[in-house]
Motif scaffolding. Structure first.
Motif, short mmCIF file in Angstrom:
data_model
loop_
_atom_site.label_atom_id
_atom_site.label_comp_id
_atom_site.label_asym_id
_atom_site.label_seq_id
_atom_site.Cartn_x
_atom_site.Cartn_y
_atom_site.Cartn_z
N ALA A 292 -29.70 16.02 -11.11
CA ALA A 292 -31.95 15.64 -10.92
C ALA A 292 -32.06 14.95 -9.49
O ALA A 292 -31.26 13.73 -9.82
N LEU A 293 -32.02 15.34 -8.73
CA LEU A 293 -32.98 14.86 -7.50
C LEU A 293 -34.31 13.54 -7.58
O LEU A 293 -35.06 14.77 -8.70
N PRO A 294 -34.54 12.63 -7.30
CA PRO A 294 -35.34 12.52 -7.02
C PRO A 294 -37.09 12.40 -5.89
O PRO A 294 -36.67 12.87 -5.19
N SER A 295 -37.63 14.13 -6.57
CA SER A 295 -38.41 14.35 -5.77
C SER A 295 -39.80 13.62 -5.66
O SER A 295 -40.07 12.62 -6.41
N LEU A 296 -40.10 14.21 -4.79
CA LEU A 296 -41.88 12.73 -5.36
C LEU A 296 -42.83 13.94 -6.01
O LEU A 296 -43.95 12.79 -6.62
N ILE A 297 -42.44 15.05 -6.92
CA ILE A 297 -43.25 15.18 -7.44
C ILE A 297 -41.90 15.56 -8.67
O ILE A 297 -41.66 16.51 -8.88
N GLY A 298 -42.34 14.63 -10.09
CA GLY A 298 -41.27 14.43 -11.30
C GLY A 298 -39.77 14.94 -10.27
O GLY A 298 -39.28 13.73 -9.02
N SER A 299 -38.49 15.20 -10.61
CA SER A 299 -37.27 15.14 -10.08
C SER A 299 -36.20 16.80 -10.83
O SER A 299 -36.21 16.45 -11.60
N LEU B 18 -33.54 20.45 4.41
CA LEU B 18 -33.79 20.37 3.39
C LEU B 18 -33.92 19.18 1.81
O LEU B 18 -34.26 19.22 1.34
N VAL B 19 -34.27 17.95 3.21
CA VAL B 19 -34.86 16.82 2.22
C VAL B 19 -36.45 17.24 1.99
O VAL B 19 -36.81 16.92 0.79
N ALA C 220 -29.07 9.21 -3.99
CA ALA C 220 -30.76 10.15 -4.94
C ALA C 220 -30.12 10.63 -6.60
O ALA C 220 -30.57 10.56 -7.39
N PHE D 205 -26.33 22.47 -0.67
CA PHE D 205 -26.25 21.24 0.32
C PHE D 205 -25.28 21.59 1.36
O PHE D 205 -23.89 21.18 2.18
N ARG E 255 -30.15 8.18 -9.50
CA ARG E 255 -31.56 7.87 -10.54
C ARG E 255 -31.51 8.75 -11.62
O ARG E 255 -31.98 7.79 -12.83
N VAL F 175 -36.41 19.27 -1.06
CA VAL F 175 -35.80 19.16 -2.69
C VAL F 175 -37.42 18.32 -2.50
O VAL F 175 -38.21 17.61 -3.54
N LEU G 228 -26.23 21.22 -6.47
CA LEU G 228 -25.14 20.97 -5.09
C LEU G 228 -25.14 22.29 -4.22
O LEU G 228 -25.18 21.45 -2.99
N ILE H 273 -40.95 17.88 -1.71
CA ILE H 273 -42.31 19.01 -1.67
C ILE H 273 -42.00 20.14 -2.49
O ILE H 273 -42.93 20.79 -2.70
N THR I 228 -39.28 7.08 -4.40
CA THR I 228 -38.63 8.10 -4.38
C THR I 228 -37.93 7.87 -2.53
O THR I 228 -37.10 8.92 -1.81
N TRP J 163 -27.77 10.68 0.83
CA TRP J 163 -28.98 10.51 0.22
C TRP J 163 -28.65 11.76 -0.44
O TRP J 163 -29.68 10.55 -1.80
#
Lengths: 429, 192
Positions: free
Chosen positions: B34-41, B141-142, A167, B49, A170, B145, B46, B147, A52, A163
């Protein structure tokens, strides 16, 4: 400029803590998998948090690169007398920029390793090192953009676009996009990414970065430099694409890299060293099961070696000389023996009626003294009225078979393994 | 007034800001990734942003200034700035609503609302951090996405990924925008 001075005057003073805070969120909210699931395999432990964080590290480097470059332009650095190389000036200003990104790529894996009590290995450093190289390339690209675009507009836009661009690969379909973007998936036990799969993202980002650097060469006509730069960048991009074009979902991995401990002969049993505590018991169970089955008359072709399924090439080798089984997680008595029994009683046909298969296994489990494991497996599969009925059929049949003579049992097991008829052969007479 | 418009380079930056908002909005309003979140994705639209270039242009606008006369002058420059920011944000909101009304998706309308929220964040950050506050909306925004999702459902505090019909998100966006304007007018400017 001294490094500490560069650091103090840099945007990193405010951006560094913010980036590290975003990375630290991983440990506050994200890390749910227990460290034990990686079986102390350092490359896997390292790859999990990085998954991540690549995009964050790259985007931070690119955005801050833009910002710092704009700061230099605003201070009219490039118009002052060229007393030192432009590369030197840029490197001086970019070093503080890449450091927080490097920390993002190094600190979370280090914490993960410490939490699971695993020592880092050289192989486990491959992914962070690849990421660190790509970070530098992104910082250079950001720096180049910042020297032409207004920084207040370009810095956030570049950061966000970078970013997202990294990202989103993935989970995207042409797989090569991920293989060249610098985003890596997680790694399984015993796997190490091959150097070529690390080369692809470095080639792409590095090609573009070197191309941009060439634009700055203080010699030659501008057009020539432009053509040269374009050529290098295009070579990097196309080379990376060409390299990764045909890779499947996972880039090339070296498998079976975990150190193994082996014991015994006929069969020789090998498990990864982290799980070698039960090795001797596993070997005893395997050899006893095989010899018991052979003595009972089952047509068993004993393997030369039994090794762990997680640690080795995904495709099994030719023939049946090496068996791959779940040895690492088999920490209770008879878990290995039962697997060996099921594997040894090999049906000739691909499809076998359920009752017949179960009868054969229950017979084998009874002969090798592993009925408890058989029943546990059935319980784990779920108990319904239907399965209860099947099990009562199976146990009736096996009880009947076990009452017969050795020779009759031998005929029964052989015919059951060889037969392809759809009906369960209850009796051989 | 005219020199102020000139100093802000508003004649160039304002159309640029609106174009940098509208074109991406039209381009990506139907795309979810699907963006890589810290929990799931989570699947993320879009359009989340799309306001970033616009707020970046707003910061550029506010920072294109002539410090000496502006700081010592008698004209209420901060109020002019607030009026300009409001005009741009409202124009963006109207554009977004128009896109949504002309057969677009509700994400477009949500993007309009997010312009208000992120501009508010930008202005609040501006009084604390100076021009580097342009990164505050990006960081938000980060963070969202990273958390802000449970499965595909945004958490209550995230504001930006809520649907356009979500009343609390709209109210919070307006409040944050108003707070940002207030800060822009009354807080002393932080030197870059």
């Amino acid at each position: 400029m001294k490094f500490t001075t560069a650091l103090r005057s840099s945007s990193v003073r405010w951006a560094g803590p913010a980036v590290l805070l975003l990375a630290a969120l991983y440990y506050m909210t994200g890390e749910t998998a227990p460290p034990s699931q990686y079986h102390h395999w350092a490359p896997a432990i390292v790859s999990a948090p990085l998954m991540t964080l690549y995009a964050l590290a790259y985007a931070a480097a690119a955005g801050l690169g833009v910002w710092e470059s704009g700061r230099l332009r605003k201070a009219h650095i490039w118009e002052s007398l060229p007393s030192r190389s432009r590369y030197r000036v840029a490197a001086n200003i970019l070093l503080p920029v890449v450091i927080p990104s490097w920390v993002v790529l190094l600190l979370p894996p280090a914490i993960s390793l410490a939490r699971s009590g695993t020592a880092p290995t050289l192989d486990s450093l491959r992914l962070p090192l690849m990421g660190m190289l790509v970070v530098v390339c992104h910082a250079i690209a950001g720096f180049a953009l910042g020297s032409v675009l207004p920084r207040l507009i370009a810095a956030p836009v570049v950061a966000v676009v970078d970013w997202i661009a990294v990202a989103f690969t993935r989970a995207t379909d042409p797989y090569w996009l991920r293989h060249v973007s610098g985003q890596f998936s997680d790694i399984g036990f015993g796997e190490v990414p091959r150097l070529v799969s690390l080369a692809a993202p470095v080639l792409l980002a590095g090609g573009v970065a070197v191309g941009l650097l060439l634009l700055w060469l203080p010699l030659g006509p501008r057009v020539l430099r432009g053509v040269l730069a374009l050529g290098v960048a295009a070579a990097g991009v196309l080379g990376a694409q060409h390299l990764a074009r045909d890779w499947p979902h996972d880039p090339p991995m070296a498998t079976g890299q975990a150190p193994m401990d082996c014991s015994g002969v006929h069969p020789r049993v090998c498990v990864p060293r982290v799980a070698s505590g039960n090795l001797d018991r596993a070997q005893r169970e395997a050899s006893r099961t095989l010899s018991t089955l052979q003595a009972a008359g089952a047509p068993v072709a004993a393997p030369d070696q039994i090794t762990d399924i997680y640690n080795g090439p995904a495709a099994a080798g030719p023939g049946d000389r090496v068996w791959r089984m779940n040895l690492m997680t088999a920490d209770r008595p008879h878990e290995v023996g039962y697997q060996v029994m099921v594997r040894a009683l090999k049906f000739r046909c691909a499809e076998v009626p359920l009752v017949r298969a179960r009868s054969v296994w229950l017979w084998g489990a009874t002969r090798t003294g592993q009925v408890d494991m058989y029943q546990e497996r059935r319980r784990n599969e779920g108990v319904t009225p239907e399965t209860r009925q099947i099990e009562s059929q199976v146990s009736d049949q096996v009880r009947d078979v076990l009452d017969r003579s050795q020779a009759a049992q031998r005929t029964w097991i052989r015919s059951n393994l060889d037969s392809c008829s759809k009906s369960a052969t209850g009796s051989t007479t | 007034m005219r020199w102020w418009i000139g100093a802000r380079r508003a004649g160039f930056t304002v159309p640029l800001a609106l174009a940098a908002f509208l074109l991406p909005l039209l381009a990506v309003q139907n795309i979810r990734v699907a963006l890589p979140s810290l929990i799931g994705s989570p699947q993320i639209a879009l359009t989340l942003f799309v306001p970033v270039p616009l707020v970046a242009c707003l910061m550029h606008l506010l920072e294109s200034r002539v410090p000496a006369p502006e700081d010592s002058g008698v004209r209420p420059v901060a109020r002019y700035d607030a009026a300009l920011v409001t005009a741009v944000a409202v124009a963006a909101l109207c554009c977004a609503l128009l896109v949504a009304a002309l057969g677009g998706t509700q994400e477009a309308a949500a993007a309009g609302r997010n312009v208000l929220f992120l501009t508010g964040l930008l202005l609040l950050g501006h009084t604390v951090f100076g021009p580097s506050a342009v990164m505050v909306p990006v960081a938000w925004l980060v963070l969202v996405v990273g958390i802000g999702f449970r499965g595909n459902v945004p958490r209550w505090w995230t504001v930006v990924p809520q649907s356009a019909h979500d009343v609390p998100a709209a109210v919070v966006s307006l409040l944050v925008f108003a707070a940002g304007l207030t800060a822009l007018i009354f807080a002393p400017r932080k030197a870059p």
